[in-house]
Design an enzyme around this catalytic site. Structure first.
Site, PDB file in Angstrom:
ATOM      1  N   ASP A  40       0.852  -1.191   0.000  1.00 23.49           N
ATOM      2  CA  ASP A  40       0.000   0.000   0.000  1.00 23.49           C
ATOM      3  C   ASP A  40       0.890   1.244   0.000  1.00 23.49           C
ATOM      4  O   ASP A  40       1.885   1.318   0.713  1.00 23.49           O
ATOM      5  CB  ASP A  40      -0.912  -0.002   1.241  1.00 23.49           C
ATOM      6  CG  ASP A  40      -2.051   0.993   1.117  1.00 23.49           C
ATOM      7  OD1 ASP A  40      -3.206   0.553   1.003  1.00 23.49           O
ATOM      8  OD2 ASP A  40      -1.779   2.219   1.129  1.00 23.49           O
TER       9      ASP A  40
ATOM     10  N   GLY B  81     -16.138   2.889   3.054  1.00 22.18           N
ATOM     11  CA  GLY B  81     -14.803   3.479   3.034  1.00 22.18           C
ATOM     12  C   GLY B  81     -13.961   3.069   1.837  1.00 22.18           C
ATOM     13  O   GLY B  81     -12.752   3.290   1.812  1.00 22.18           O
TER      14      GLY B  81
ATOM     15  N   HIS C  97     -10.210  -5.316  -3.403  1.00 21.47           N
ATOM     16  CA  HIS C  97      -8.892  -5.541  -2.806  1.00 21.47           C
ATOM     17  C   HIS C  97      -9.038  -5.887  -1.336  1.00 21.47           C
ATOM     18  O   HIS C  97      -9.921  -5.394  -0.649  1.00 21.47           O
ATOM     19  CB  HIS C  97      -7.975  -4.322  -2.966  1.00 21.47           C
ATOM     20  CG  HIS C  97      -8.575  -3.035  -2.497  1.00 21.47           C
ATOM     21  ND1 HIS C  97      -9.474  -2.318  -3.261  1.00 21.47           N
ATOM     22  CD2 HIS C  97      -8.423  -2.344  -1.346  1.00 21.47           C
ATOM     23  CE1 HIS C  97      -9.836  -1.232  -2.605  1.00 21.47           C
ATOM     24  NE2 HIS C  97      -9.216  -1.221  -1.427  1.00 21.47           N
TER      25      HIS C  97
END
Ligand code: AMP
Ligand code: ZN
Length: 111
Positions: free
Chosen positions: A30, A92, A99
């Site tokens: 990330d 969110g 993912h």
């Protein structure tokens, strides 16, 4: 799909720090990690979110689930890890390509 960020990463058009890939999935770091280890696992086919899954995805989803503990182990997360799937705007989700977040390590925030 052509404007999907994660499809562009799969295509190699946008760089990512890839830690694992095969014919079905891609796993990369990330860009804004929330923990010592923060990976994203995505299917190589474009699926918008968990809400778009159907029975044709059964094998793929099982495959992804089974890969998660394997990846956690490879990352040294022998004492545990957290997985998160944000779904839809109110869940969110910011990138609309399914993912799973894989988080672990000492900086794991409380939930
Ligand atoms: P979500 O809120 O569940 O949709 O999570 C999207 C995640 O993608 C966030 O944690 C972002 O930090 C991450 N992200 C966005 N752009 C990139 C990128 N180019 N490479 C890696 N991770 C990204
Ligand atoms: Zn996509």
């Amino acid at each position: 799909m052509s404007d999907c960020l994660f499809c562009k990463i799969i295509a190699g058009d946008i760089p990512a720090d890839i830690v694992y890939q095969d014919d079905k999935i891609l796993v990369f770091k990330d860009i804004a990690p929330k923990a010592d280890v923060h990976l994203l696992m995505i299917p190589k086919i474009h699926i918008e979110s968990l809400a778009q899954l159907n029975e044709s995805h059964n094998d793929l989803i099982a495959y992804m689930m089974l890969k998660l503990p394997e990846l956690a182990e490879d990352q040294g997360l022998s004492s545990g890890f957290r997985t998160i799937i944000n779904t839809g705007k109110d869940g969110g989700q910011e990138v609309f390509h399914l993912h799973t977040h894989l988080l672990g390590g000492n900086n794991l925030p409380g939930f």
